[in-house]
Design an enzyme around this catalytic site. Structure first.
Site, short mmCIF file in Angstrom:
data_model
loop_
_atom_site.label_atom_id
_atom_site.label_comp_id
_atom_site.label_asym_id
_atom_site.label_seq_id
_atom_site.Cartn_x
_atom_site.Cartn_y
_atom_site.Cartn_z
N GLU A 147 15.24 -63.77 7.64
CA GLU A 147 13.83 -63.84 6.84
C GLU A 147 12.83 -63.98 7.95
O GLU A 147 11.65 -63.84 7.81
CB GLU A 147 13.78 -64.98 5.94
CG GLU A 147 14.62 -64.71 4.61
CD GLU A 147 16.09 -65.13 4.79
OE1 GLU A 147 16.76 -64.48 3.83
OE2 GLU A 147 16.38 -65.92 5.67
N MET A 168 11.06 -63.30 21.31
CA MET A 168 12.10 -63.57 20.52
C MET A 168 13.09 -64.71 21.13
O MET A 168 13.46 -64.58 22.34
CB MET A 168 13.04 -62.38 20.75
CG MET A 168 14.29 -62.07 20.21
SD MET A 168 14.37 -61.71 18.54
CE MET A 168 16.11 -61.01 18.49
N ARG A 216 22.94 -73.15 24.52
CA ARG A 216 21.71 -72.40 24.53
C ARG A 216 20.37 -73.01 24.12
O ARG A 216 19.44 -72.76 24.56
CB ARG A 216 21.92 -71.07 24.21
CG ARG A 216 23.11 -69.98 24.87
CD ARG A 216 23.17 -68.69 24.61
NE ARG A 216 23.89 -67.96 25.44
CZ ARG A 216 25.32 -67.93 25.50
NH1 ARG A 216 25.67 -68.40 24.60
NH2 ARG A 216 25.34 -66.97 26.40
N HIS A 272 29.01 -59.94 8.87
CA HIS A 272 27.96 -60.38 8.66
C HIS A 272 27.08 -60.81 9.76
O HIS A 272 26.01 -60.45 9.87
CB HIS A 272 28.19 -61.82 7.64
CG HIS A 272 26.68 -62.07 7.33
ND1 HIS A 272 25.83 -61.94 6.11
CD2 HIS A 272 26.12 -63.43 7.67
CE1 HIS A 272 24.90 -62.35 6.12
NE2 HIS A 272 24.92 -63.40 7.00
#
Length: 162
Positions: A58, A113, A127, A88
């Site tokens: 989303e 991003m 990360r 997926h």
């Protein structure tokens, strides 16, 4: 030759962090890192807004709406997609990347991003700064630099055609 670069000075910038709630163990750490990086680069806390969406898929839709307000110099997408036993992961990762890239290309502001695509939760946590480094912080710093280079481009003098 004229060289235009963005600085990492965020004083006076307005920023938005768009954060996916799914995989919140990871995304909350990305948010902490991004907010801290903005603060360290001089963006005032009062000039940062956080928008939450249900999941990483989303993110592009919310990101697009946030950018469309015209209120921000820099917007950062934060999320985490972790590989499971089905395809997926590939679908979500690819579509989110395309979606964020599309918003970035059409935006009048910097879009960064900060979405992790990882093989495991352990890798995602690494990360997100649990061991070292935080990709949310890196994305926020990139957004500040990008916002400043976009400002430099806007201020660059027009050249005469020869």
């Amino acid at each position: 030759m004229n060289v235009y670069e963005g600085s990492l000075v965020g004083t006076g910038l307005k920023a938005a962090l768009v954060v996916a709630r799914f995989n919140s163990l990871v995304t909350e750490q990305l948010l902490v890192g991004a907010a801290d990086a903005l603060r360290r680069h001089g963006v005032a806390d009062g000039d940062v807004d956080v928008f939450r969406c249900p999941g990483t898929f989303e993110l592009p839709a919310v990101l697009r709406r946030v950018v469309a307000t015209g209120r921000y110099d820099a917007v950062v997408a934060l999320g985490a997609v972790i590989r499971g036993g089905t395809p997926h992961f590939e679908y979500v990762s690819a579509e989110v990347t395309k979606g964020v890239a599309h918003v970035a290309m059409e935006a009048g502001c910097a879009v960064a991003m900060g979405v992790l695509t990882c093989d495991s939760m352990e890798q995602a946590l690494e990360r997100a700064g649990v061991k070292a480094g935080n990709k949310g912080a890196e994305a926020a710093a990139a957004a500040v630099e990008q916002a400043n280079v976009l400002r430099a481009i806007a201020r660059a003098p027009a050249r005469k055609a020869e």
